[in-house]
Design a protein around this motif. Structure first.
Motif, PDB file in Angstrom:
ATOM      1  N   UNK A  14     -17.337   7.319  24.328  1.00 30.74           N
ATOM      2  CA  UNK A  14     -16.370   7.620  23.271  1.00 30.74           C
ATOM      3  C   UNK A  14     -15.235   6.612  23.303  1.00 30.74           C
ATOM      4  N   UNK A  15     -14.575   6.458  22.157  1.00 31.18           N
ATOM      5  CA  UNK A  15     -13.324   5.718  22.046  1.00 31.18           C
ATOM      6  C   UNK A  15     -12.261   6.744  21.662  1.00 31.18           C
ATOM      7  N   UNK A  16     -11.201   6.832  22.461  1.00 33.86           N
ATOM      8  CA  UNK A  16     -10.131   7.794  22.202  1.00 33.86           C
ATOM      9  C   UNK A  16      -8.885   7.025  21.772  1.00 33.86           C
ATOM     10  N   UNK A  17      -8.376   7.344  20.593  1.00 32.80           N
ATOM     11  CA  UNK A  17      -7.177   6.689  20.071  1.00 32.80           C
ATOM     12  C   UNK A  17      -6.166   7.769  19.728  1.00 32.80           C
ATOM     13  N   UNK A  18      -5.004   7.694  20.381  1.00 29.67           N
ATOM     14  CA  UNK A  18      -3.965   8.706  20.167  1.00 29.67           C
ATOM     15  C   UNK A  18      -4.527  10.121  20.259  1.00 29.67           C
ATOM     16  N   UNK A  19      -5.335  10.354  21.285  1.00 31.71           N
ATOM     17  CA  UNK A  19      -5.926  11.651  21.621  1.00 31.71           C
ATOM     18  C   UNK A  19      -7.021  12.104  20.651  1.00 31.71           C
ATOM     19  N   UNK A  20      -7.361  11.254  19.692  1.00 31.79           N
ATOM     20  CA  UNK A  20      -8.472  11.555  18.781  1.00 31.79           C
ATOM     21  C   UNK A  20      -9.718  10.830  19.286  1.00 31.79           C
ATOM     22  N   UNK A  21     -10.834  11.560  19.441  1.00 27.80           N
ATOM     23  CA  UNK A  21     -12.053  10.991  20.005  1.00 27.80           C
ATOM     24  C   UNK A  21     -13.022  10.565  18.901  1.00 27.80           C
TER      25      UNK A  21
END
Length: 267
Positions: free
Chosen positions: A35-42
């Motif tokens: 996964x890529x998590x950006x600002x707690x969004x997966x």
């Protein structure tokens, strides 16, 4: 330009954002990661995608495979990205959105090898003291951005779940895999279980061209490479690429490349 501030890392384990305020990141997820998590969004299912991540974002890549490189992270100072050499590139205008959207580029099949080669050359140059190395680095970065801006890539934002974009990307992967078998739009439409009309509508909506032009483009790319970089005969190349005869291959080359195969090979 201080090229020593460019850093290139392989994605072989969990990576967390550490960039400074003046540093942006180009992230190429070459193979599938967890996964890529950006600002707690997966985000998942992001293989063969390039992301541009600004310094204001908190991000993390989760990767189960600690031995195989699943892509690369390139840390690029804004001072380099603001160089006038990039000013006329469309990708320069969209790489860092100010409205919270995160640019995502699904690379066209076949482009991965070029991106890989550019990144390898960049990494080699950064570690050397060659004369004029900074000019070479800028030229490679410009080439990289030009490939990212290519009309065959599918540009969106990471939150985009557009069904048409997904279909077009699937079509392009099929063309890359089956170009030596199928040259007709109808053959790919059958594989995708949709009509020719709908496939053309989707391709035109996403990329602004028709489906046949993507097939022809892949054939041209394969033809040029085989004629210039292999010793196979024109007849062998024609049949390897799925043409019914060398004469048909020759007429295709004349139409799309401006020269017969034998003439192109002599260039």
């Amino acid at each position: 330009m201080n090229s020593d501030t460019i850093k290139i890392s392989r994605i072989t384990k969990k990576i967390t954002s550490k960039q400074k305020e003046d540093c942006c990141v180009l992230c190429w997820v070459k193979n599938e990661v967890e996964a890529l998590i950006i600002n707690q969004q997966q985000y998942r299912n992001i293989a063969n995608s390039i992301f541009f991540l600004g310094p204001e974002l908190q991000w993390q890549i989760l990767n189960n495979d600690h031995f195989t490189s699943n892509g690369y992270i390139i840390y690029l100072p804004k001072s380099i990205l603001n160089n006038p050499i990039f000013k006329n590139l469309h990708i320069n205008e969209v790489r860092f959105f100010s409205n919270g959207e995160i640019p995502k580029i699904n690379l066209a099949p076949g482009i991965e090898k070029r991106i890989q080669a550019i990144i390898e050359m960049l990494d080699e140059l950064v570690s050397t003291n060659l004369k004029n190395k900074e000019d070479a680095i800028l030229a490679l970065l410009k080439t990289l951005f030009i490939y990212c801006d290519g009309k065959c890539n599918i540009k969106s934002v990471i939150t985009d779940n557009n069904a048409r974009s997904a279909l077009v990307y699937k079509f392009k992967k099929m063309v890359d895999q089956h170009i030596s078998e199928f040259h007709k739009v109808s053959e790919y439409a059958n594989l995708l279980h949709i009509s020719n009309k709908y496939l053309n509508e989707c391709v035109n909506d996403v990329l602004g061209v028709n489906a046949k032009s993507l097939i022809d483009e892949q054939l041209v790319m394969q033809s040029r490479h085989a004629l210039k970089f292999t010793d196979r005969t024109v007849k062998e190349i024609a049949y390897d690429l799925g043409f019914s005869s060398p004469d048909y291959f020759s007429s295709f080359c004349k139409k799309h490349m401006g020269l017969a195969p034998s003439e192109f090979r002599r260039l």
